[in-house]
Design an enzyme around this catalytic site. Structure first.
Site, mmCIF file in Angstrom:
data_model
loop_
_atom_site.group_PDB
_atom_site.id
_atom_site.type_symbol
_atom_site.label_atom_id
_atom_site.label_comp_id
_atom_site.label_asym_id
_atom_site.label_seq_id
_atom_site.Cartn_x
_atom_site.Cartn_y
_atom_site.Cartn_z
ATOM 1 N N ARG A 49 -38.120 -33.450 15.024
ATOM 2 C CA ARG A 49 -38.407 -32.218 14.289
ATOM 3 C C ARG A 49 -37.062 -31.556 13.994
ATOM 4 O O ARG A 49 -36.217 -31.438 14.891
ATOM 5 C CB ARG A 49 -39.282 -31.303 15.143
ATOM 6 C CG ARG A 49 -39.366 -29.875 14.619
ATOM 7 C CD ARG A 49 -40.656 -29.630 13.889
ATOM 8 N NE ARG A 49 -40.693 -28.288 13.341
ATOM 9 C CZ ARG A 49 -41.034 -28.016 12.076
ATOM 10 N NH1 ARG A 49 -41.360 -28.984 11.235
ATOM 11 N NH2 ARG A 49 -41.054 -26.794 11.640
ATOM 12 N N VAL A 50 -36.866 -31.166 12.732
ATOM 13 C CA VAL A 50 -35.694 -30.371 12.366
ATOM 14 C C VAL A 50 -36.245 -28.964 12.147
ATOM 15 O O VAL A 50 -36.942 -28.712 11.164
ATOM 16 C CB VAL A 50 -35.020 -30.929 11.102
ATOM 17 C CG1 VAL A 50 -33.926 -29.987 10.611
ATOM 18 C CG2 VAL A 50 -34.445 -32.319 11.393
ATOM 19 N N HIS A 51 -35.985 -28.074 13.092
ATOM 20 C CA HIS A 51 -36.646 -26.762 13.132
ATOM 21 C C HIS A 51 -35.617 -25.671 12.871
ATOM 22 O O HIS A 51 -34.564 -25.646 13.499
ATOM 23 C CB HIS A 51 -37.268 -26.582 14.518
ATOM 24 C CG HIS A 51 -38.203 -25.433 14.631
ATOM 25 N ND1 HIS A 51 -39.540 -25.536 14.324
ATOM 26 C CD2 HIS A 51 -38.000 -24.135 15.007
ATOM 27 C CE1 HIS A 51 -40.133 -24.355 14.518
ATOM 28 N NE2 HIS A 51 -39.211 -23.491 14.918
ATOM 29 N N SER A 52 -35.941 -24.770 11.947
ATOM 30 C CA SER A 52 -35.031 -23.657 11.669
ATOM 31 C C SER A 52 -35.423 -22.456 12.508
ATOM 32 O O SER A 52 -36.611 -22.151 12.653
ATOM 33 C CB SER A 52 -35.103 -23.269 10.194
ATOM 34 O OG SER A 52 -34.787 -24.371 9.390
ATOM 35 N N GLU A 92 -31.807 -18.671 10.604
ATOM 36 C CA GLU A 92 -32.947 -17.741 10.670
ATOM 37 C C GLU A 92 -33.378 -17.288 9.268
ATOM 38 O O GLU A 92 -32.530 -17.113 8.373
ATOM 39 C CB GLU A 92 -32.497 -16.556 11.538
ATOM 40 C CG GLU A 92 -33.354 -15.344 11.580
ATOM 41 C CD GLU A 92 -34.718 -15.582 12.199
ATOM 42 O OE1 GLU A 92 -35.690 -15.498 11.442
ATOM 43 O OE2 GLU A 92 -34.803 -15.841 13.413
ATOM 44 N N ARG A 94 -35.036 -18.713 6.769
ATOM 45 C CA ARG A 94 -34.667 -19.653 5.698
ATOM 46 C C ARG A 94 -33.262 -19.366 5.181
ATOM 47 O O ARG A 94 -32.984 -19.426 3.988
ATOM 48 C CB ARG A 94 -35.696 -19.633 4.560
ATOM 49 C CG ARG A 94 -37.090 -20.108 4.979
ATOM 50 C CD ARG A 94 -37.987 -20.514 3.812
ATOM 51 N NE ARG A 94 -38.224 -19.451 2.882
ATOM 52 C CZ ARG A 94 -39.234 -18.563 2.995
ATOM 53 N NH1 ARG A 94 -40.118 -18.687 3.979
ATOM 54 N NH2 ARG A 94 -39.371 -17.613 2.104
ATOM 55 N N THR A 114 -43.852 -14.294 0.385
ATOM 56 C CA THR A 114 -42.601 -14.635 1.077
ATOM 57 C C THR A 114 -41.470 -14.996 0.109
ATOM 58 O O THR A 114 -40.305 -14.704 0.356
ATOM 59 C CB THR A 114 -42.857 -15.747 2.125
ATOM 60 O OG1 THR A 114 -41.656 -16.020 2.824
ATOM 61 C CG2 THR A 114 -43.368 -17.045 1.504
ATOM 62 N N ASP A 126 -35.188 -20.234 -0.574
ATOM 63 C CA ASP A 126 -34.828 -21.004 0.624
ATOM 64 C C ASP A 126 -33.347 -21.349 0.546
ATOM 65 O O ASP A 126 -32.934 -22.138 -0.302
ATOM 66 C CB ASP A 126 -35.678 -22.281 0.696
ATOM 67 C CG ASP A 126 -35.532 -22.996 2.035
ATOM 68 O OD1 ASP A 126 -34.562 -22.713 2.765
ATOM 69 O OD2 ASP A 126 -36.387 -23.848 2.345
ATOM 70 N N ARG A 128 -31.431 -22.677 2.985
ATOM 71 C CA ARG A 128 -30.979 -23.507 4.101
ATOM 72 C C ARG A 128 -30.203 -24.738 3.668
ATOM 73 O O ARG A 128 -30.401 -25.257 2.579
ATOM 74 C CB ARG A 128 -32.180 -23.964 4.941
ATOM 75 C CG ARG A 128 -32.745 -22.854 5.764
ATOM 76 C CD ARG A 128 -33.989 -23.262 6.472
ATOM 77 N NE ARG A 128 -35.095 -23.470 5.553
ATOM 78 C CZ ARG A 128 -36.287 -23.905 5.913
ATOM 79 N NH1 ARG A 128 -36.509 -24.216 7.172
ATOM 80 N NH2 ARG A 128 -37.246 -24.029 5.037
ATOM 81 N N THR A 149 -42.701 -32.817 9.504
ATOM 82 C CA THR A 149 -42.513 -31.697 8.578
ATOM 83 C C THR A 149 -43.539 -31.788 7.458
ATOM 84 O O THR A 149 -44.022 -32.881 7.154
ATOM 85 C CB THR A 149 -41.097 -31.692 7.966
ATOM 86 O OG1 THR A 149 -40.951 -30.546 7.125
ATOM 87 C CG2 THR A 149 -40.818 -32.931 7.122
HETATM 88 N N1 LIG Z 1 -37.064 -15.242 4.502
HETATM 89 C C1 LIG Z 1 -38.154 -15.551 5.207
HETATM 90 N N2 LIG Z 1 -38.068 -16.512 6.138
HETATM 91 C C2 LIG Z 1 -39.187 -16.826 6.821
HETATM 92 C C3 LIG Z 1 -40.419 -16.198 6.607
HETATM 93 N N3 LIG Z 1 -41.340 -16.738 7.449
HETATM 94 C C4 LIG Z 1 -40.677 -17.684 8.162
HETATM 95 N N4 LIG Z 1 -39.375 -17.728 7.795
HETATM 96 C C5 LIG Z 1 -38.317 -18.635 8.216
HETATM 97 O O1 LIG Z 1 -38.642 -19.903 7.709
HETATM 98 C C6 LIG Z 1 -38.059 -20.900 8.520
HETATM 99 C C7 LIG Z 1 -39.172 -21.909 8.869
HETATM 100 O O2 LIG Z 1 -38.593 -23.055 8.991
HETATM 101 P P1 LIG Z 1 -39.271 -24.415 9.447
HETATM 102 O O3 LIG Z 1 -39.992 -24.214 10.737
HETATM 103 O O4 LIG Z 1 -38.195 -25.425 9.367
HETATM 104 O O5 LIG Z 1 -40.411 -24.690 8.423
HETATM 105 P P2 LIG Z 1 -40.491 -25.146 6.926
HETATM 106 O O6 LIG Z 1 -39.202 -25.321 6.240
HETATM 107 O O7 LIG Z 1 -41.423 -24.180 6.298
HETATM 108 O O8 LIG Z 1 -41.153 -26.564 6.937
HETATM 109 P P3 LIG Z 1 -41.973 -27.402 7.998
HETATM 110 O O9 LIG Z 1 -41.029 -28.433 8.493
HETATM 111 O O10 LIG Z 1 -43.096 -27.987 7.259
HETATM 112 O O11 LIG Z 1 -42.407 -26.440 9.057
HETATM 113 C C8 LIG Z 1 -37.456 -20.195 9.713
HETATM 114 O O12 LIG Z 1 -36.055 -20.046 9.495
HETATM 115 C C9 LIG Z 1 -38.135 -18.832 9.685
HETATM 116 O O13 LIG Z 1 -37.343 -17.797 10.219
HETATM 117 C C10 LIG Z 1 -40.484 -15.191 5.600
HETATM 118 O O14 LIG Z 1 -41.516 -14.616 5.300
HETATM 119 N N5 LIG Z 1 -39.318 -14.912 4.941
#
Ligand SMILES: Nc1nc2c(ncn2[C@@H]2O[C@H](COP(=O)(O)OP(=O)(O)OP(=O)(O)O)[C@@H](O)[C@H]2O)c(=O)[nH]1
Ligand SMILES: [Zn+2]
Length: 211
Positions: A49-52, A92, A94, A114, A126, A128, A149
């Site tokens: 998992r690559v998690h942000s 954090e 995105r 969002t 996004d 990132r 993902t």
């Molecule tokens: N700007 C912003 N960032 C958000 C919001 N909700 C969540 N995030 C950020 O979105 C990112 C989520 O990243 P991941 O868990 O990698 O998820 P993803 O890119 O949506 O894709 P998956 O791998 O499918 O989960 C994190 O950095 C959260 O802080 C929002 O409403 N606004």
């Protein structure tokens, strides 16, 4: 992107005792971590998992998003297999940072979605980057991934950066009354490969609170 390995230690969790590897980005000083379990240096693709970072979801139990649920699910799935890696990237919101994410949440409280909220604040939907993953994976001897993902841009960006993704696995968990609109926007505007019906709901305890 250059990144320095700093130290590694054990990290006991409710699901397994992982190894915790700490790295520092040379240009920004940002600190990233990778949790690994088992021997990830062998040629079989590694469940990953690559998690942000999402402080609100990962640490503060927020139900606005699915981050915390996905984090737990990923660690559980890695523990079940006995082998895998979770890259925890400090990007954090995105990539806009915690305080700007709170600004974006305030706009969402007023009705923006969002993506609109980010754009209203002058950011991309996004922001990132995933190139930091490459030197961390190399350091750990990880050759290819089975990546959990739903985000097609994550798969594309990592592949472009040279990460070998052998398989994409869905990770749909934690749907609740507070994040349905957010999940719908992810599908509609960010192209996430999932349908709301795919989701396992958050546990009864989580959804006892009123929407
Ligand atoms: N700007 C912003 N960032 C958000 C919001 N909700 C969540 N995030 C950020 O979105 C990112 C989520 O990243 P991941 O868990 O990698 O998820 P993803 O890119 O949506 O894709 P998956 O791998 O499918 O989960 C994190 O950095 C959260 O802080 C929002 O409403 N606004
Ligand atoms: Zn989140």
């Amino acid at each position: 992107m250059s990144i320095r390995f700093i130290a590694a230690s054990q990290l006991p969790t409710p699901w397994a005792t992982f190894m915790l590897h700490g790295f520092e980005e040379a240009e920004t000083g940002k600190e990233h971590v990778v949790l690994t379990l088992g021997d990830v240096t062998t040629p079989e693709p590694v469940l990953a998992r690559v998690h942000s970072e999402c402080l609100t979801g990962d640490a503060l139990f927020s139900m606005r998003c699915d981050c915390g649920y996905q984090l737990q699910e990923a660690l559980k799935r890695i523990a079940d297999e006995g082998r895998g890696a979770l890259l925890y990237l400090r990007q954090e919101g995105r990539g806009i940072g915690l305080l700007n994410k709170i600004r974006a949440y305030a706009l969402q409280d007023e009705g923006a979605d969002t993506v609109e909220a980010n754009e209203h604040l002058g950011f991309g939907a996004d922001q990132r980057r995933y190139d930091i993953c490459v030197p961390m994976l190399e350091h750990l001897g990880i050759q290819s991934l089975r990546l959990m993902t739903n985000n097609p841009r994550k798969v594309e960006a990592l592949s472009r950066d040279g990460v070998h993704i052998r398989e994409r696995l869905a990770i749909t968990t934690g749907r609740n009354p507070f994040n349905e609109h957010y999940l719908t926007t992810k599908v509609g505007k960010l192209g996430h490969m999932m349908a709301l019906d795919d989701f396992t709901p958050a546990s009864d305890v989580d959804i006892e609170r009123d929407a």
